[in-house]
Design a protein around this motif. Structure first.
Motif, mmCIF file in Angstrom:
data_model
loop_
_atom_site.group_PDB
_atom_site.id
_atom_site.type_symbol
_atom_site.label_atom_id
_atom_site.label_comp_id
_atom_site.label_asym_id
_atom_site.label_seq_id
_atom_site.Cartn_x
_atom_site.Cartn_y
_atom_site.Cartn_z
ATOM 1 N N GLN A 372 34.906 35.286 151.256
ATOM 2 C CA GLN A 372 33.609 35.553 150.640
ATOM 3 C C GLN A 372 33.690 36.771 149.730
ATOM 4 O O GLN A 372 34.456 37.708 149.960
ATOM 5 N N GLN A 544 27.646 39.514 139.242
ATOM 6 C CA GLN A 544 26.665 38.428 139.236
ATOM 7 C C GLN A 544 27.131 37.208 140.025
ATOM 8 O O GLN A 544 26.311 36.463 140.564
ATOM 9 N N ASP A 545 28.465 37.009 140.078
ATOM 10 C CA ASP A 545 28.967 35.832 140.784
ATOM 11 C C ASP A 545 29.267 36.096 142.250
ATOM 12 O O ASP A 545 29.849 35.246 142.929
ATOM 13 N N ASP A 547 28.848 36.315 146.241
ATOM 14 C CA ASP A 547 28.123 35.459 147.185
ATOM 15 C C ASP A 547 26.922 36.195 147.774
ATOM 16 O O ASP A 547 25.877 35.587 148.009
ATOM 17 N N VAL A 548 27.085 37.473 148.033
ATOM 18 C CA VAL A 548 25.978 38.299 148.542
ATOM 19 C C VAL A 548 26.055 39.666 147.861
ATOM 20 O O VAL A 548 27.133 40.265 147.782
ATOM 21 N N THR A 562 21.865 36.615 146.632
ATOM 22 C CA THR A 562 22.621 36.332 145.414
ATOM 23 C C THR A 562 21.932 36.998 144.230
ATOM 24 O O THR A 562 20.800 37.477 144.343
ATOM 25 N N HIS A 563 22.626 37.002 143.114
ATOM 26 C CA HIS A 563 22.043 37.588 141.909
ATOM 27 C C HIS A 563 20.702 36.936 141.571
ATOM 28 O O HIS A 563 19.713 37.633 141.312
ATOM 29 N N GLU A 565 18.664 35.200 143.539
ATOM 30 C CA GLU A 565 17.653 35.468 144.572
ATOM 31 C C GLU A 565 17.051 36.856 144.384
ATOM 32 O O GLU A 565 15.831 37.039 144.526
#
Length: 607
Positions: A372, A544-545, A547-548, A562-563, A565
């Motif tokens: 992750q 930006q990519d 996962d959290v 995420t970005h 969210e």
């Protein structure tokens, strides 16, 4: 640290002699031979003088020849033993110095980051070099000088006492009185010597700081400022030296005063005894020669006193480092992890830096799964780098625990833990050497093919080939001959070579220009493939990519997701992204932790 006595300091260095005790004993045996041989001449001259004064006996060629042969044999023994002492004896001291330097360097390698935050590198270098040079001389000469002095005192007492006991007792009564009078000056010398060593450390540290920052000095045209700082330190060193030599002058004045008293005793007492017929001219000659020998010995000890004090100071400063215990260490029977999956768990982790009460992290709980990619963003001082420093155990948690694949990292060996973690930092450190050596630092056994492959993956191969000597190009101290982007790509190459399952990117591109950032970012993306990756970033476009994304302020972790969210929440991260401000500027000024909480739903754990 409380100042130790000379006896305690000698007990610290004594174990280093055990390895070379055979050499030491033979060295002392040679010292005894040279001393006895040296002290034999007055006795031979006494025999010659008394025989010449005796009306019955005559000085014959045979008698003179016998004395000459005896003296020649003694001189041969003295020269041969002296050669051994100078050669092998000094090497014993050098070997002890080497062993001590290895021990202190190895110990320094084991000390945590907190120790280096409190101690300047220049001072530590002084302890590794200057202090240990003095210990070399001490290790060789201290046993010799005091052993020789003891032999001369004992032999002199026996020989002179057999000739004229009352006069001998008067002479020897003055010796302890002399040393007692000089004791207070010796203490002053030791204190001044210790201050000298400390000031040398400060000088080294400040010189290193000034020279390493020479570009900054020149860019601000502050050469005069640096000269003033150096001159102040240099003059303070002179001030300390003045105190040392003042104490040494007092010490030598005491010894010379007693020197004169002893000769006065011999002159008056010997003259009176000859006047009344109780002493022969040969006996007086022996007395005078032995007094010369005694004072030659005392003067050597006086001269050695400065070296003795330097050695004591060196041992004390050596002990100060060796007595510093690391709070980061392997538990007994700690497990060895070969290759982790890369699962990381923070279980109610709290942390405060040593010596500080304020918690940087407070009951942080989060989980990172194998492969992750997570990121921490937010203003400086929020604890982002602290989280990354705790994973490889640069510091230990104050409370809670960090797990890797279900293992508490305090239950596994530090070496095996760090072998599974690769770190790319903003402040790249390259070692003085060539390109190949710096890449190979990631894997000492790497072949040429592996090094080149790692450089290609890091996007460094092409620029390396463009250097004057390719992979053999000398890059200067700390890679000064390379650009920021080039240095960063070399640091990425050595992590590629290490091939760890866990990757930590600590603001790896924040110091680069846009073009270099794009190149390095591309290399980092390749590096992150298939690895558990933890990124600290000020430039939000680089995460930006993830996962959290965890958003941190001084108040803690205030939101995560995420970005997209986080953008949809239109809270702290949203304003941070739109303003593109690493300090967290909100719509109407600085966005504090309290302001952020009003605009977002805080995470249930706080940092």
């Amino acid at each position: 640290m409380e100042q130790k006595s000379s006896k305690e300091l000698i007990s610290i260095v004594f174990p280093y002699f055990k390895k070379y005790q055979a050499t030491l004993y033979l060295d002392l045996a040679c010292a005894a031979l040279t001393t006895v041989a040296e002290m034999g001449l007055p006795i031979l001259l006494r025999q010659l003088t008394n025989r010449a004064q005796d009306p019955i006996q005559q000085v014959t060629l045979s008698f003179v020849t016998q004395l000459a042969i005896i003296y020649t044999l003694m001189k041969i023994i003295e020269v041969a033993a002296g050669y051994y002492m100078t050669n092998v004896g000094h090497m014993m001291g050098a070997k002890i110095e080497t062993d001590m330097r290895s021990d202190i360097f190895n110990h320094l390698q084991s000390l945590p980051d907190a120790y280096y935050n409190e101690n300047k590198v220049g001072q530590l270098m002084s302890r590794l070099t200057n202090d240990l040079f003095d210990i070399t001389e001490f290790a060789h000469h201290c046993p010799e000088e005091y052993f020789i002095g003891f032999i001369k005192l004992v032999v002199s007492l026996i020989v002179l006492g057999s000739i004229q006991l009352p006069l001998t007792l008067i002479l020897f009564a003055l010796i302890p009185l002399m040393f007692w009078s000089a004791t207070r000056f010796r203490h002053k010398m030791r204190r001044a010597q210790q201050e000298q060593r400390q000031q040398v450390g400060y000088l080294n540290a400040n010189i290193e700081d000034s020279l390493l920052g020479i570009r900054v000095v020149k860019s601000f045209a502050n050469e005069s400022v640096e000269k003033q700082k150096f001159e102040a330190d240099n003059q303070h060193f002179l001030f300390i030296k003045r105190h040392f030599y003042r104490a040494m002058a007092g010490f030598q004045t005491i010894t010379k005063t007693f020197d004169g008293l002893m000769y006065l005793v011999v002159l008056v007492g010997g003259g009176y005894l000859m006047m009344i017929g109780s002493m022969d001219p040969g006996d007086l000659l022996v007395f005078i020669m032995y007094v010369n020998l005694l004072f030659a010995t005392i003067k050597r000890i006086v001269e050695f006193t400065e070296q003795f004090q330097k050695g004591m100071t060196g041992i004390e400063r050596f002990h100060e480092v060796m007595a510093t215990e690391s709070d980061i260490y392997d538990k007994e029977n700690a497990a060895i992890i070969k290759k982790t999956e890369g699962n990381i768990t923070f279980d109610h982790v709290s942390f405060a830096y040593p010596g500080h009460d304020n918690k940087v992290l407070d009951k942080v709980s989060l989980e990172v799964k194998k492969g992750q990619k997570i990121a921490f963003v937010g203003p400086s001082g929020a604890g982002k780098s602290t989280i990354c420093n705790l994973i490889p155990r640069f510091y230990d948690v104050t409370a809670g625990s960090i797990l890797v694949d279900g293992h508490d990292i305090r239950d596994v060996t530090i070496k095996s833990l760090r072998n599974n973690i690769g770190i790319v930092q903003q402040d790249v450190y390259l070692f003085s050497g060539n390109v190949r050596e710096n890449i190979r630092y990631g894997k000492q056994s790497a072949s040429e093919e592996e090094i080149v492959a790692a450089a290609k993956l890091a996007g460094a191969h092409d620029f390396i080939l463009g250097l004057e000597n390719g992979y053999d190009t000398y890059i200067g101290e700390r890679g000064v001959k390379l650009s920021g982007g080039q240095k960063q790509r070399l640091s990425i190459a050595r992590v590629f070579l290490k091939n760890p399952p866990i990757l930590i990117l600590d603001e790896a591109t924040s110091a680069l220009d846009n073009q270099s950032e794009l190149i390095v970012q591309s290399s980092l993306e390749k590096l992150a493939l298939g690895r558990t990756t933890i990124t600290i970033a000020h430039r939000l476009t680089t995460v930006q990519d993830a996962d959290v994304i965890y958003v941190m302020t001084e108040g803690g972790i205030i939101e995560h997701g995420t970005h997209q969210e986080l953008m949809d929440k239109r809270a702290y991260y949203y304003h941070l992204y739109n303003r593109d401000d690493v300090m967290g500027l909100g719509p109407s000024g600085p966005l504090t932790g309290a302001d952020a909480t009003k605009n977002s739903q805080p995470h249930q754990v706080r940092a």
